[in-house]
Design an enzyme around this catalytic site. Structure first.
Site, PDB file in Angstrom:
ATOM      1  N   HIS A 138       0.830  -1.206   0.000  1.00  0.00           N
ATOM      2  CA  HIS A 138       0.000   0.000   0.000  1.00  0.00           C
ATOM      3  C   HIS A 138       0.865   1.257   0.000  1.00  0.00           C
ATOM      4  O   HIS A 138       1.956   1.283   0.564  1.00  0.00           O
ATOM      5  CB  HIS A 138      -0.999   0.007   1.159  1.00  0.00           C
ATOM      6  N   ASP A 186       0.110   4.414   1.251  1.00  0.00           N
ATOM      7  CA  ASP A 186       0.009   5.384   2.344  1.00  0.00           C
ATOM      8  C   ASP A 186       0.789   4.956   3.571  1.00  0.00           C
ATOM      9  O   ASP A 186       1.157   3.791   3.732  1.00  0.00           O
ATOM     10  CB  ASP A 186      -1.452   5.630   2.713  1.00  0.00           C
ATOM     11  N   GLU A 227      -4.742   2.237   2.887  1.00  0.00           N
ATOM     12  CA  GLU A 227      -4.867   0.999   3.673  1.00  0.00           C
ATOM     13  C   GLU A 227      -5.030   1.321   5.154  1.00  0.00           C
ATOM     14  O   GLU A 227      -5.779   0.651   5.867  1.00  0.00           O
ATOM     15  CB  GLU A 227      -3.621   0.129   3.458  1.00  0.00           C
TER      16      GLU A 227
END
Length: 487
Positions: free
Chosen positions: A75, A77, A144
């Site tokens: 992910h 982030d 996420e």
């Protein structure tokens, strides 16, 4: 280059590049733009969906064209946490990594190795010209950390592969084949305020220096919750010398254990000395209680100017009673997988958003859906007694373990071949996007693995360099032997 000399060199190169790109949850536009430019520069097919998820494809090496397509997933982030006193704007400033012994850390902030290290591995594989592999699809999901919204929005058919390697785990030598489901519970408590009255005195009390950490992976490690520690003291004071709360704030993100909390309170001036004595006794008691798991715990009390207004006596009591009664931590251990947490809840954050309400955020996890709902309903019951409004998020599903997984067998054989020992195969209490992938791709075969990270979701976050090298070797070896699934 701060990380010069670490191996594998390409992975650490891309990790440093990732650290320079701001990528808070829900604000991954710059990271996504970097990924799309990376693919365009190298001529790799790439696409981005409406949610912001990015997929970059790379064809197979010569001679491996018939190897099954593997989806590598991480992910974009990161959790944005910083120490009190650290000046850092996560939407503008780069993360500053540095080496300390066998670890890579960041200066005063979260490092973002969760899951920047997974992205760095994907980019290193995409950029490589000498690593043999079959067709690759590198999936980079958004948000996420704050709701798995990228995985929720993923549409069937976005990628083709039916073998997925999730690169978002935090213990080298462990292969994960399942995870807990989770949901959020948010409380909005209406409050009333009034003038503090004459003959009153105000102090600010601070709890800081706690380790915090991931509300899934670290919830069973005996770490303190700053909101609970501070509220316990306020509740005790209120029983002896009626107090009024003026301000109370603590924690930050729903998936991080609260590391810091602050409260301003008002009480009759005649109790100044008694309150100081009570504070000193409580501080000593907490240092003793938390001496092993929270050696950095610090508590401070200082006099402050009298505030313009405070919570009424009724509001103060409802707030302190509800916070004291609400559960936090491990609720039940698993009987099916000894040593694993089954159900937990995290009192994550408390904010006074305005003069009229308090917002309290929490998250619940369990690998049994009914128990996840049970602990969430327990939270709701406590705060409804305090006349608060309670809402639950939609939540996300768990990932049921498949011990007969074909890719798991490849990964286990690879680890034994490389390191001469068996890896640990287990489920994880933290939430992973894998459960959502299974909803869209029910025939997907998956495992999750990664290097060793510690202090995740806190400024103590660090990643072990030796395990990164081991994990990289393991990842490459799996890709080079995945063709056995065709046999």
């Amino acid at each position: 280059m701060e990380l010069k000399g670490l191996q594998p060199e390409a992975l650490w190169h891309y990790f440093e590049e990732i650290c320079r790109i701001p990528r808070p949850s829900t604000r991954e536009e710059k990271m996504a733009a970097y990924l799309m430019a990376f693919a365009e520069k190298r001529g790799f097919p790439a696409k981005q969906d409406e949610a912001g998820n990015v997929l970059i494809s790379k064809p197979a090496s010569a001679g491996m064209e018939k190897t099954p397509t593997v989806v590598l997933q991480a992910h974009m982030d990161m959790v944005c946490e910083k120490n009190a006193g650290t000046v850092h704007d996560f939407e503008k400033d780069p993360i500053i990594p540095y080496i300390e012994g066998e670890w890579v850390k960041a200066k005063g902030t979260t490092l973002g190795a969760d899951d920047g290290i997974g992205m760095a591995a994907q980019l290193a594989l995409l950029a490589s010209e000498d690593i043999k592999h079959g067709p690759l699809e590198c999936l980079f999901t958004v948000n996420e950390e704050c709701g798995l919204t990228g995985a929720f929005a993923l549409k069937p058919g976005f990628f083709k592969g039916r073998i997925l390697l999730n690169l978002d785990s935090e213990d080298e030598g462990e292969l994960f084949i399942g995870c807990a489901g989770g949901m959020d519970t948010v409380v909005e408590m209406p409050i009333e305020r009034e003038e503090p009255g004459t003959g009153t005195f105000a102090v600010k009390i601070t709890v800081k220096g706690l380790r915090g950490g991931h509300s899934g992976d670290d919830i069973n490690k005996g770490r303190g919750n700053a909101i609970k520690i501070l509220n316990r003291f306020l509740w005790d004071l209120n029983e002896k010398y009626p107090i009024r709360v003026a301000e109370f704030t603590g924690g930050n993100l729903r998936n991080a254990i609260a590391r810091e909390a602050f409260a301003s309170i008002v009480f009759d001036e005649k109790y100044k000395e008694q309150v100081r004595v009570e504070f000193n006794l409580y501080q000593a008691e907490m240092e003793s209680v938390w001496g092993v798991t929270e050696p950095g715990l610090k508590m401070e009390m200082e006099s402050v100017n009298l505030p313009e207004d405070v919570l009424t006596a009724d509001c103060t009591c409802r707030l302190l009673n509800a916070l004291y009664a609400c559960p936090h931590g491990v609720f039940a251990m698993s009987y099916r997988m000894p040593g694993m947490v089954e159900t937990s809840t995290n009192l994550a954050a408390l904010k006074m958003e305005d003069k009229r309400k308090i917002r309290i955020t929490s998250s619940q996890r369990s690998d049994i859906n009914s128990e996840k709902l049970n602990i969430a309903h327990m939270m709701a019951a406590v705060f409804r007694l305090a006349q608060a409004k309670v809402t639950h998020g939609e939540g996300y599903p768990g990932w049921a373990p498949n011990p007969d997984s074909a890719v798991l067998k490849v990964a286990v054989a690879s680890y034994e071949r490389l390191f001469g020992k068996k890896p640990i195969v287990r489920s994880i209490h933290a939430g992973l996007e894998c459960g959502l992938f299974l909803e869209k791709y029910p025939d997907m075969d998956m495992i999750s693995f990664g290097p060793t990270l510690r202090g995740v979701h806190s400024p103590d976050e660090k990643v072990n360099t030796k395990t990164v090298e081991m994990w990289w070797r393991h990842l490459v070896d799996i890709l080079q032997h995945i063709d056995v699934l065709n046999q």
